[in-house]
Design a protein around this motif. Structure first.
Motif, PDB file in Angstrom:
ATOM      1  N   THR A   7     -67.103 -17.438 -12.303  1.00  0.00           N
ATOM      2  CA  THR A   7     -67.917 -16.673 -11.360  1.00  0.00           C
ATOM      3  C   THR A   7     -69.203 -17.399 -10.961  1.00  0.00           C
ATOM      4  O   THR A   7     -70.023 -16.840 -10.241  1.00  0.00           O
TER       5      THR A   7
ATOM      6  N   THR B   2     -61.635 -10.399 -12.589  1.00  0.00           N
ATOM      7  CA  THR B   2     -62.030 -11.298 -13.665  1.00  0.00           C
ATOM      8  C   THR B   2     -63.205 -10.692 -14.429  1.00  0.00           C
ATOM      9  O   THR B   2     -64.089 -10.071 -13.837  1.00  0.00           O
TER      10      THR B   2
ATOM     11  N   THR C 130     -65.991 -11.964 -17.468  1.00  0.00           N
ATOM     12  CA  THR C 130     -66.501 -13.134 -18.184  1.00  0.00           C
ATOM     13  C   THR C 130     -67.511 -12.693 -19.228  1.00  0.00           C
ATOM     14  O   THR C 130     -68.431 -11.927 -18.929  1.00  0.00           O
TER      15      THR C 130
ATOM     16  N   TYR D  34     -63.292 -15.568 -20.946  1.00  0.00           N
ATOM     17  CA  TYR D  34     -63.117 -14.832 -19.700  1.00  0.00           C
ATOM     18  C   TYR D  34     -61.629 -14.597 -19.457  1.00  0.00           C
ATOM     19  O   TYR D  34     -60.768 -15.338 -19.921  1.00  0.00           O
ATOM     20  N   TRP D  35     -61.356 -13.504 -18.745  1.00  0.00           N
ATOM     21  CA  TRP D  35     -60.000 -13.101 -18.421  1.00  0.00           C
ATOM     22  C   TRP D  35     -59.860 -13.020 -16.917  1.00  0.00           C
ATOM     23  O   TRP D  35     -60.750 -12.526 -16.229  1.00  0.00           O
ATOM     24  N   ILE D  36     -58.726 -13.512 -16.409  1.00  0.00           N
ATOM     25  CA  ILE D  36     -58.415 -13.422 -14.985  1.00  0.00           C
ATOM     26  C   ILE D  36     -57.068 -12.728 -14.843  1.00  0.00           C
ATOM     27  O   ILE D  36     -56.105 -13.061 -15.539  1.00  0.00           O
TER      28      ILE D  36
END
Length: 279
Positions: free
Chosen positions: A53, A162, A164, A174-176
Motif C-alpha cells: 500500500t 488487502t 497490512t 500482509y494479506w491480499i
C-alpha cells in the motif's frame, strides 16, 4: 521442449539485471549531501518498500522458471512486467490509490512463447492506522494471450482487498485477496470463478536483507478445488538515486486438488528486480 539457447537468453537477461543492481549498489557517489548516504537502508525503509500500500512509482520485473510441470515434460517460464502508478488523491473517490498494470511473456512446456493474459487493478487506501493499512479495489483480467496454453482467453473481473500489519518490529505481515469472475467466452471455455489469496510474512534485518513467504493460493469457487504452493524468498533492499529490491524465491506445490488445472507448476524459481520512486 524449450531449446537450450532460449534458457541461455533468459540467464543472460537475469545476469544483466543483477549486474546493473550491483553497479548501482557499489558504484555510488560518496559526496556528502543532506540526504542519507546512498546504499544506506533501515528496517523502516525496507518495510515501506515491501508494503503493497506504499504510494510509490514502481517497475517490477520477475522471471519464474518452471522446472517441473504436472503431467507435462519440458521447461516453462513466466516473465512478468508490472508497473505501479500512485495517485495521491482520486478524482471521484478522494483517497490515495494505486493503479497496477501487469503483463506476461510466457513459454509453455511445448516451447511456444508469446504474450500471456494481462491484468489491470486499482487499489484504494481506505484506512491508515498505527497497526497498518487497509485497502480495497477491483481487478480486470484482459485476454491478451497469443495461445490457449499461455493464458486465459476470457475477460474476468472481481473485487480485491488487502490488509497490512506493519507495527510488528522487524516483522511485517500482509494479506491480499483477489477475485476473478469470467464475463466473456463462457459458452466456449466454460464460466470461471476463483480467488487468489496471498499471505505474506517477512522478517527484515537492519542491513536491508529480508526473508519470508509470499505464495499465491488459489481457490475455485465452483468446485471447491485448491492449489496451495509454498515458497521462500530471500531478498535485499538498498537505496541509490532510487530504491531497489532484488530477490530469489524457490517455490514448490505443497498441495493441489485432483483435477485442478489452473496452476500445474510443481517446482520453480523466481528471480525478481524492482525499482521504486517515492512520490
Amino acid at each position: 521442449m524449450i531449446k537450450k539457447k532460449n534458457i541461455s537468453l533468459y540467464a543472460t537477461i537475469i545476469l544483466f539485471i543483477i549486474g546493473t543492481a550491483n553497479s548501482s549498489m557499489y558504484g555510488q557517489d560518496t559526496k556528502e549531501t543532506d540526504a542519507p548516504q546512498e546504499g544506506a537502508t533501515s528496517v523502516k525503509q525496507s518495510q515501506e518498500v515491501m508494503n503493497p500500500t506504499t504510494l510509490a512509482w514502481q517497475l517490477q520485473l520477475e522471471e519464474y522458471s518452471i522446472f517441473d510441470t504436472e503431467g507435462q515434460d519440458g521447461f516453462a517460464q513466466n516473465f512478468r512486467f508490472r508497473g505501479i502508478i500512485p495517485v495521491e488523491k482520486g478524482f471521484l473517490i478522494k483517497v490515495p490509490q494505486l493503479l497496477r498494470v501487469i503483463t506476461f511473456v510466457n513459454t509453455a512446456t511445448n516451447g511456444r512463447t508469446g504474450l500471456g493474459a494481462s491484468t489491470f487493478n486499482q487499489f484504494f487506501i481506505l484506512s491508515k492506522k498505527k497497526w497498518g493499512q487497509f485497502g480495497a479495489g477491483w481487478n480486470l483480467n484482459i485476454p491478451t494471450a497469443t495461445a490457449a496454453e499461455l493464458g486465459s482467453h476470457q475477460w474476468q473481473i472481481g473485487p480485491a482487498a488487502t490488509v497490512t500489519f506493519t507495527n510488528l518490529g522487524n516483522w511485517q505481515m500482509y494479506w491480499i485477496w483477489e477475485n476473478f469472475f469470467s464475463i466473456s467466452g463462457n459458452s466456449k471455455y466454460g464460466s470461471s470463478a476463483f480467488a487468489v489469496v496471498q499471505p505474506n510474512i517477512f522478517y527484515t534485518w537492519s542491513n536491508g536483507i529480508y526473508a519470508g513467504i509470499e505464495p499465491e493460493w488459489q481457490i475455485d469457487y465452483k468446485t471447491g478445488k485448491v492449489a496451495i504452493p509454498m515458497d521462500f524468498r530471500v531478498g535485499y533492499i538498498w537505496s541509490g538515486k532510487l530504491k531497489y529490491n532484488a530477490y530469489i524465491e524457490p517455490e514448490i506445490m505443497a498441495y493441489r486438488s485432483d483435477g485442478y488445472t489452473r496452476n500445474l507448476s510443481n517446482f520453480g524459481v523466481r528471480l525478481g528486480f524492482r525499482w521504486y520512486i517515492p512520490m
